[in-house]
Scaffold this motif. Structure first.
Motif, PDB file in Angstrom:
ATOM      1  N   LEU A  25       9.309  -1.501  -1.986  1.00 60.89           N
ATOM      2  CA  LEU A  25       9.586  -0.078  -1.730  1.00 60.89           C
ATOM      3  C   LEU A  25       8.274   0.679  -1.551  1.00 60.89           C
ATOM      4  CD1 LEU A  25      12.313   0.761  -4.437  1.00 60.89           C
ATOM      5  CD2 LEU A  25      12.711   0.205  -2.024  1.00 60.89           C
ATOM      6  N   ALA A  26       7.308   0.333  -2.400  1.00 63.21           N
ATOM      7  CA  ALA A  26       6.023   1.046  -2.359  1.00 63.21           C
ATOM      8  C   ALA A  26       5.296   0.802  -1.037  1.00 63.21           C
ATOM      9  CB  ALA A  26       5.154   0.617  -3.542  1.00 63.21           C
ATOM     10  N   GLU A  27       5.618  -0.319  -0.387  1.00 61.42           N
ATOM     11  CA  GLU A  27       4.980  -0.649   0.899  1.00 61.42           C
ATOM     12  C   GLU A  27       5.792  -0.126   2.086  1.00 61.42           C
ATOM     13  OE1 GLU A  27       4.967  -4.877   0.391  1.00 61.42           O
ATOM     14  OE2 GLU A  27       3.126  -4.862  -0.835  1.00 61.42           O
ATOM     15  N   ASN A  28       6.973   0.435   1.807  1.00 61.35           N
ATOM     16  CA  ASN A  28       7.879   0.855   2.881  1.00 61.35           C
ATOM     17  C   ASN A  28       7.519   2.274   3.337  1.00 61.35           C
ATOM     18  OD1 ASN A  28      10.121   1.810   4.342  1.00 61.35           O
ATOM     19  ND2 ASN A  28      11.518   0.468   3.206  1.00 61.35           N
ATOM     20  N   PRO A  29       7.206   2.454   4.629  1.00 54.21           N
ATOM     21  CA  PRO A  29       6.809   3.782   5.121  1.00 54.21           C
ATOM     22  C   PRO A  29       7.859   4.864   4.884  1.00 54.21           C
ATOM     23  CG  PRO A  29       6.774   2.133   6.916  1.00 54.21           C
ATOM     24  CD  PRO A  29       7.176   1.408   5.672  1.00 54.21           C
ATOM     25  N   LEU A  30       9.122   4.467   4.722  1.00 54.06           N
ATOM     26  CA  LEU A  30      10.174   5.454   4.426  1.00 54.06           C
ATOM     27  C   LEU A  30       9.870   6.229   3.144  1.00 54.06           C
ATOM     28  CD1 LEU A  30      13.486   3.424   4.948  1.00 54.06           C
ATOM     29  CD2 LEU A  30      12.791   5.483   6.220  1.00 54.06           C
ATOM     30  N   PHE A  31       9.158   5.556   2.234  1.00 52.42           N
ATOM     31  CA  PHE A  31       8.930   6.157   0.912  1.00 52.42           C
ATOM     32  C   PHE A  31       7.443   6.447   0.681  1.00 52.42           C
ATOM     33  CE2 PHE A  31      12.539   3.058   0.399  1.00 52.42           C
ATOM     34  CZ  PHE A  31      13.544   4.019   0.499  1.00 52.42           C
ATOM     35  N   SER A  32       6.725   6.696   1.786  1.00 50.66           N
ATOM     36  CA  SER A  32       5.269   6.845   1.641  1.00 50.66           C
ATOM     37  C   SER A  32       4.885   8.069   0.810  1.00 50.66           C
ATOM     38  CB  SER A  32       4.607   6.902   3.019  1.00 50.66           C
ATOM     39  OG  SER A  32       5.176   7.962   3.743  1.00 50.66           O
ATOM     40  N   ASP A  33       5.791   9.063   0.720  1.00 53.53           N
ATOM     41  CA  ASP A  33       5.447  10.249  -0.082  1.00 53.53           C
ATOM     42  C   ASP A  33       6.018  10.175  -1.504  1.00 53.53           C
ATOM     43  OD1 ASP A  33       8.029  10.404   0.815  1.00 53.53           O
ATOM     44  OD2 ASP A  33       7.938  12.531   1.374  1.00 53.53           O
ATOM     45  N   PHE A  34       6.552   9.016  -1.895  1.00 50.60           N
ATOM     46  CA  PHE A  34       7.070   8.861  -3.256  1.00 50.60           C
ATOM     47  C   PHE A  34       5.941   8.480  -4.213  1.00 50.60           C
ATOM     48  CE2 PHE A  34      11.872   7.852  -3.110  1.00 50.60           C
ATOM     49  CZ  PHE A  34      12.085   8.635  -1.996  1.00 50.60           C
ATOM     50  N   VAL A  35       6.165   8.776  -5.474  1.00 48.69           N
ATOM     51  CA  VAL A  35       5.273   8.287  -6.528  1.00 48.69           C
ATOM     52  C   VAL A  35       5.929   7.048  -7.136  1.00 48.69           C
ATOM     53  CG1 VAL A  35       4.307   8.795  -8.812  1.00 48.69           C
ATOM     54  CG2 VAL A  35       4.372  10.589  -7.038  1.00 48.69           C
ATOM     55  N   PRO A  80       4.875  16.464 -13.859  1.00 49.78           N
ATOM     56  CA  PRO A  80       4.123  17.140 -12.795  1.00 49.78           C
ATOM     57  C   PRO A  80       4.549  16.683 -11.394  1.00 49.78           C
ATOM     58  CG  PRO A  80       2.610  16.187 -14.438  1.00 49.78           C
ATOM     59  CD  PRO A  80       3.990  15.790 -14.831  1.00 49.78           C
ATOM     60  N   SER A  81       4.860  15.401 -11.234  1.00 52.52           N
ATOM     61  CA  SER A  81       5.260  14.917  -9.905  1.00 52.52           C
ATOM     62  C   SER A  81       6.578  15.554  -9.485  1.00 52.52           C
ATOM     63  CB  SER A  81       5.413  13.390  -9.901  1.00 52.52           C
ATOM     64  OG  SER A  81       4.189  12.775 -10.226  1.00 52.52           O
ATOM     65  N   LEU A  82       7.557  15.540 -10.382  1.00 51.79           N
ATOM     66  CA  LEU A  82       8.867  16.112 -10.057  1.00 51.79           C
ATOM     67  C   LEU A  82       8.736  17.606  -9.772  1.00 51.79           C
ATOM     68  CD1 LEU A  82      11.112  14.334 -12.746  1.00 51.79           C
ATOM     69  CD2 LEU A  82      10.910  13.731 -10.319  1.00 51.79           C
ATOM     70  N   GLU A  83       7.909  18.286 -10.577  1.00 50.22           N
ATOM     71  CA  GLU A  83       7.767  19.734 -10.392  1.00 50.22           C
ATOM     72  C   GLU A  83       7.064  20.072  -9.092  1.00 50.22           C
ATOM     73  OE1 GLU A  83       6.350  21.307 -14.132  1.00 50.22           O
ATOM     74  OE2 GLU A  83       8.405  21.238 -14.956  1.00 50.22           O
ATOM     75  N   SER A  84       6.207  19.160  -8.605  1.00 53.64           N
ATOM     76  CA  SER A  84       5.561  19.441  -7.328  1.00 53.64           C
ATOM     77  C   SER A  84       6.435  18.991  -6.152  1.00 53.64           C
ATOM     78  CB  SER A  84       4.182  18.779  -7.268  1.00 53.64           C
ATOM     79  OG  SER A  84       4.346  17.386  -7.119  1.00 53.64           O
ATOM     80  N   GLY A  85       7.666  18.580  -6.449  1.00 56.55           N
ATOM     81  CA  GLY A  85       8.620  18.249  -5.381  1.00 56.55           C
ATOM     82  C   GLY A  85       8.602  16.792  -4.962  1.00 56.55           C
ATOM     83  N   LYS A  86       7.827  15.963  -5.656  1.00 57.36           N
ATOM     84  CA  LYS A  86       7.768  14.556  -5.272  1.00 57.36           C
ATOM     85  C   LYS A  86       8.889  13.755  -5.932  1.00 57.36           C
ATOM     86  CE  LYS A  86       2.849  13.930  -4.317  1.00 57.36           C
ATOM     87  NZ  LYS A  86       2.880  13.620  -2.912  1.00 57.36           N
ATOM     88  N   VAL A  88      10.146  10.305  -7.547  1.00 53.22           N
ATOM     89  CA  VAL A  88       9.466   9.292  -8.358  1.00 53.22           C
ATOM     90  C   VAL A  88      10.379   8.084  -8.528  1.00 53.22           C
ATOM     91  CG1 VAL A  88       8.475   8.803 -10.638  1.00 53.22           C
ATOM     92  CG2 VAL A  88       8.210  11.093  -9.639  1.00 53.22           C
ATOM     93  N   VAL A  89       9.799   6.894  -8.380  1.00 49.85           N
ATOM     94  CA  VAL A  89      10.524   5.651  -8.688  1.00 49.85           C
ATOM     95  C   VAL A  89       9.778   4.957  -9.823  1.00 49.85           C
ATOM     96  CG1 VAL A  89      11.196   3.354  -7.871  1.00 49.85           C
ATOM     97  CG2 VAL A  89      11.444   5.327  -6.353  1.00 49.85           C
ATOM     98  N   SER A  90      10.476   4.696 -10.915  1.00 56.93           N
ATOM     99  CA  SER A  90       9.837   4.008 -12.041  1.00 56.93           C
ATOM    100  C   SER A  90      10.499   2.647 -12.278  1.00 56.93           C
ATOM    101  CB  SER A  90       9.915   4.863 -13.316  1.00 56.93           C
ATOM    102  OG  SER A  90       9.156   4.265 -14.356  1.00 56.93           O
ATOM    103  N   ASP A  91       9.648   1.611 -12.306  1.00 60.52           N
ATOM    104  CA  ASP A  91      10.074   0.243 -12.617  1.00 60.52           C
ATOM    105  C   ASP A  91      10.149   0.160 -14.141  1.00 60.52           C
ATOM    106  OD1 ASP A  91      10.301  -2.507 -12.990  1.00 60.52           O
ATOM    107  OD2 ASP A  91       8.417  -3.010 -11.982  1.00 60.52           O
ATOM    108  N   ARG A  92      11.350   0.221 -14.668  1.00 61.39           N
ATOM    109  CA  ARG A  92      11.687   0.411 -16.082  1.00 61.39           C
ATOM    110  C   ARG A  92      11.390   1.839 -16.513  1.00 61.39           C
ATOM    111  NH1 ARG A  92      13.405  -3.854 -18.606  1.00 61.39           N
ATOM    112  NH2 ARG A  92      12.664  -5.955 -18.214  1.00 61.39           N
TER     113      ARG A  92
END
Ligand code: ADP
Ligand code: MG
Length: 201
Positions: A25-35, A80-86, A88-92
């Motif tokens: 997912l982290a390498e997928n351009p669809l999610f390039s603006d995700f944390v 901070p990430s969520l509040e700035s509109g990003k 987030v995907v967390s592995d666990r």
């Protein structure tokens, strides 16, 4: 106020394929603006958690280190990430604590899973979506080869309990969870997770 980002977490027992999909997912351009992040984190508290996991540290002490790492993760990155509109995907994330330490603390509390949920209340951030990689522990353990320090049998029995705890969490809060059948190929798991995230957003 600007729109908040969404918090999506990947959950499931060891060997269910979460980190493999997270990397894709982290390498997928669809999610390039995700944390993209994970727990335990790479902070010094996360390192302490890893020390606890790989030693005979008391299980309550281990849980409290996990909780400290979670608090630091939330205040320094997740909030901070969520509040700035990003997004987030967390592995666990928190459900790992409820499911795993709900097992390691069996016998110490009447209902350890609930006790652990209770000590997170008021400060954790609940995920908007939890993707649960469901798999038979026997298959998951065979994928991992020699990873971990338990015997294969102990590991399977332990993970069966962890999986039951996860299924209890799904039952308690079905709207937060999407289950995937994680027995399939890496490509299939990846595709399903991409579809789930895209249709959720
Ligand atoms: P987790 O992060 O859930 O513990 P990993 O992604 O680290 O699991 O995967 C554990 C092992 O299983 C790794 O060796 C990985 O290459 C392999 N693996 C991951 N997904 C699959 C899959 N769908 N099919 C077969 N093997 C897999
Ligand atoms: Mg992993």
């Amino acid at each position: 106020m600007s729109a908040k980002g969404k918090l999506i977490t990947l959950e499931g027992i060891d060997g269910s394929g979460k980190s493999t999909v997270a990397k894709r997912l982290a390498e997928n351009p669809l999610f390039s603006d995700f944390v993209f992040t994970r727990e335990p984190t790479g902070s010094w508290i996360g390192e302490a958690v890893n020390r606890a996991i790989h030693s005979d540290t008391d299980h309550l002490a281990e849980l409290l280190l996990f909780a400290a790492d979670h608090a630091e993760h939330i205040s320094k990155l997740i909030r901070p990430s969520l509040e700035s509109g990003k997004n987030v995907v967390s592995d666990r994330y928190s459900a790992s604590r409820y499911a795993y330490q709900g097992m390691t603390l069996a016998g110490r509390f009447d209902d350890p899973l609930k006790w652990i949920q209770d000590i997170h209340r008021g400060w954790t951030i609940k995920p908007d979506l939890i993707i649960f990689f469901d798999i038979d522990p026997g298959i998951a353990v065979s994928r991992c080869g020699k990873r971990g320090d338990r015997t294969k049998f102990e590991k399977i029995v332990f993970l069966e309990g962890v999986r039951e705890n996860y299924l209890r969490l799904v039952e308690e809060d079905p709207d937060s969870f999407v289950l995937i059948d994680a027995r399939r190929s890496i490509d299939d798991n990846e595709k399903e997770v991409v579809d789930i995230i895209q249709s959720f957003l």
